[in-house]
Design a protein around this motif. Structure first.
Motif, PDB file in Angstrom:
ATOM      1  N   ASP A   1       0.820  -1.222   0.000  1.00  0.00           N
ATOM      2  CA  ASP A   1       0.000   0.000   0.000  1.00  0.00           C
ATOM      3  C   ASP A   1       0.849   1.265   0.000  1.00  0.00           C
ATOM      4  N   ASP A   2       1.957   1.227  -0.750  1.00  0.00           N
ATOM      5  CA  ASP A   2       2.881   2.358  -0.816  1.00  0.00           C
ATOM      6  C   ASP A   2       3.506   2.340  -2.221  1.00  0.00           C
ATOM      7  N   ALA A   3       3.666   3.495  -2.820  1.00  0.00           N
ATOM      8  CA  ALA A   3       4.244   3.587  -4.167  1.00  0.00           C
ATOM      9  C   ALA A   3       5.651   3.002  -4.234  1.00  0.00           C
TER      10      ALA A   3
ATOM     11  N   PHE B   1      -6.059  -0.660 -20.563  1.00  0.00           N
ATOM     12  CA  PHE B   1      -5.885   0.659 -19.951  1.00  0.00           C
ATOM     13  C   PHE B   1      -4.486   1.257 -20.108  1.00  0.00           C
ATOM     14  N   GLY B   2      -3.518   0.445 -20.480  1.00  0.00           N
ATOM     15  CA  GLY B   2      -2.146   0.943 -20.576  1.00  0.00           C
ATOM     16  C   GLY B   2      -1.468   1.104 -19.224  1.00  0.00           C
TER      17      GLY B   2
ATOM     18  N   ASN C   1      -3.284   3.180  -9.278  1.00  0.00           N
ATOM     19  CA  ASN C   1      -3.524   4.606  -9.505  1.00  0.00           C
ATOM     20  C   ASN C   1      -3.458   5.444  -8.239  1.00  0.00           C
ATOM     21  N   GLU C   2      -4.183   5.063  -7.222  1.00  0.00           N
ATOM     22  CA  GLU C   2      -4.224   5.874  -6.005  1.00  0.00           C
ATOM     23  C   GLU C   2      -2.827   6.032  -5.407  1.00  0.00           C
ATOM     24  N   LEU C   3      -2.088   4.923  -5.317  1.00  0.00           N
ATOM     25  CA  LEU C   3      -0.744   4.989  -4.738  1.00  0.00           C
ATOM     26  C   LEU C   3       0.206   5.850  -5.560  1.00  0.00           C
ATOM     27  N   LEU C   4       0.003   5.858  -6.879  1.00  0.00           N
ATOM     28  CA  LEU C   4       0.899   6.592  -7.770  1.00  0.00           C
ATOM     29  C   LEU C   4       0.375   7.984  -8.116  1.00  0.00           C
TER      30      LEU C   4
ATOM     31  N   ARG D   1      -5.300   9.631 -11.576  1.00  0.00           N
ATOM     32  CA  ARG D   1      -6.753   9.655 -11.543  1.00  0.00           C
ATOM     33  C   ARG D   1      -7.295   8.351 -12.118  1.00  0.00           C
ATOM     34  N   THR D   2      -8.291   7.788 -11.473  1.00  0.00           N
ATOM     35  CA  THR D   2      -8.918   6.538 -11.904  1.00  0.00           C
ATOM     36  C   THR D   2     -10.175   6.856 -12.694  1.00  0.00           C
ATOM     37  N   THR D   3     -10.285   6.293 -13.885  1.00  0.00           N
ATOM     38  CA  THR D   3     -11.484   6.485 -14.704  1.00  0.00           C
ATOM     39  C   THR D   3     -12.600   5.569 -14.184  1.00  0.00           C
ATOM     40  N   GLU D   4     -13.797   5.822 -14.641  1.00  0.00           N
ATOM     41  CA  GLU D   4     -14.927   4.971 -14.246  1.00  0.00           C
ATOM     42  C   GLU D   4     -14.714   3.533 -14.703  1.00  0.00           C
ATOM     43  N   ALA D   5     -14.223   3.357 -15.914  1.00  0.00           N
ATOM     44  CA  ALA D   5     -13.975   2.004 -16.432  1.00  0.00           C
ATOM     45  C   ALA D   5     -12.910   1.300 -15.589  1.00  0.00           C
ATOM     46  N   GLU D   6     -11.888   2.028 -15.191  1.00  0.00           N
ATOM     47  CA  GLU D   6     -10.854   1.438 -14.339  1.00  0.00           C
ATOM     48  C   GLU D   6     -11.413   1.058 -12.976  1.00  0.00           C
ATOM     49  N   ALA D   7     -12.264   1.903 -12.412  1.00  0.00           N
ATOM     50  CA  ALA D   7     -12.880   1.608 -11.118  1.00  0.00           C
ATOM     51  C   ALA D   7     -13.712   0.330 -11.205  1.00  0.00           C
ATOM     52  N   ARG D   8     -14.417   0.148 -12.310  1.00  0.00           N
ATOM     53  CA  ARG D   8     -15.206  -1.079 -12.496  1.00  0.00           C
ATOM     54  C   ARG D   8     -14.271  -2.301 -12.601  1.00  0.00           C
ATOM     55  N   ALA D   9     -13.145  -2.159 -13.282  1.00  0.00           N
ATOM     56  CA  ALA D   9     -12.186  -3.261 -13.400  1.00  0.00           C
ATOM     57  C   ALA D   9     -11.622  -3.634 -12.037  1.00  0.00           C
ATOM     58  N   ILE D  10     -11.329  -2.635 -11.227  1.00  0.00           N
ATOM     59  CA  ILE D  10     -10.811  -2.906  -9.874  1.00  0.00           C
ATOM     60  C   ILE D  10     -11.888  -3.608  -9.052  1.00  0.00           C
TER      61      ILE D  10
END
Length: 184
Positions: free
Chosen positions: A79-81, A156-157, A163-166, A169-178
């Motif tokens: 939980d750390d970059a 997503f590339g 994303n949060e650790l780095l 910004r997380t897109t909606e599609a990325e949030a659904r994937a997570i």
């Protein structure tokens, strides 16, 4: 300088492949994390600034360095970059070891950890190579993870769960994937 002259390398390989059980390699385990911190955090801090070529004198040193820069940070810095900070160095050593064919003759587990920096990469070319290498192991369990990692990068590339650790910004599609479980 060979692994025999690099006590940290021999110690890390012994710890990872002989003291740990395979189920401990990817589990969140405070005891394992604490032991890795005690034995290898100083080496990680001191060696992370060295060039990849310094770890390519022999196969065992390269294998240990890949573990040190790819797996150990994921245990020490959950939980750390910083968990991903030495990934480029691990990949560089991995690719050089592959060019030298140092994966030949290794056990299944030995190969798996040589290949792991490619699975952890956010570069699609690395992901394609990861797929080929993990497929060659004939292990459907690990190949499934290689395929899911590749799918995230192809889509997503990047790995959205980072994303949060780095600070990305997380897109909606990325949030659904997570939310669908694509976070390792």
């Amino acid at each position: 300088m060979t692994a025999a002259r690099r006590p940290w390398a021999a110690d890390l390989l012994h710890y990872w492949f002989h003291e740990l059980e395979p189920r401990q390699w990817f589990a969140s385990d405070e005891v394992v994390d604490r032991e890795l911190r005690r034995r290898f955090e100083g080496h990680l801090a001191a060696l992370r600034v060295r060039p990849a070529t310094e770890f390519l004198s022999d196969r065992e040193t390269a294998r240990a360095a890949i573990l040190l820069f790819d797996q150990v940070p994921r245990n020490l810095f959950r939980d750390d970059a910083r968990a991903f900070a030495t990934d480029p160095l691990a990949r560089e050593i991995c690719k050089a070891a592959l060019r030298k064919r140092w994966d030949n003759g290794l056990s299944h587990a030995g190969k798996q950890f040589v290949y792991m920096p490619l699975m952890h990469s956010e570069d699609i070319a690395d992901q394609r190579l990861s797929l080929r290498l993990f497929a060659s192991l004939g292990d459907s369990f690990n190949f499934r993870f290689a395929r899911s990692h590749h799918a995230m990068i192809a889509r997503f590339g990047r790995f959205p769960h980072r994303n949060e650790l780095l600070g990305r910004r997380t897109t909606e599609a990325e949030a659904r994937a997570i939310a669908a479980g694509n976070a390792w």
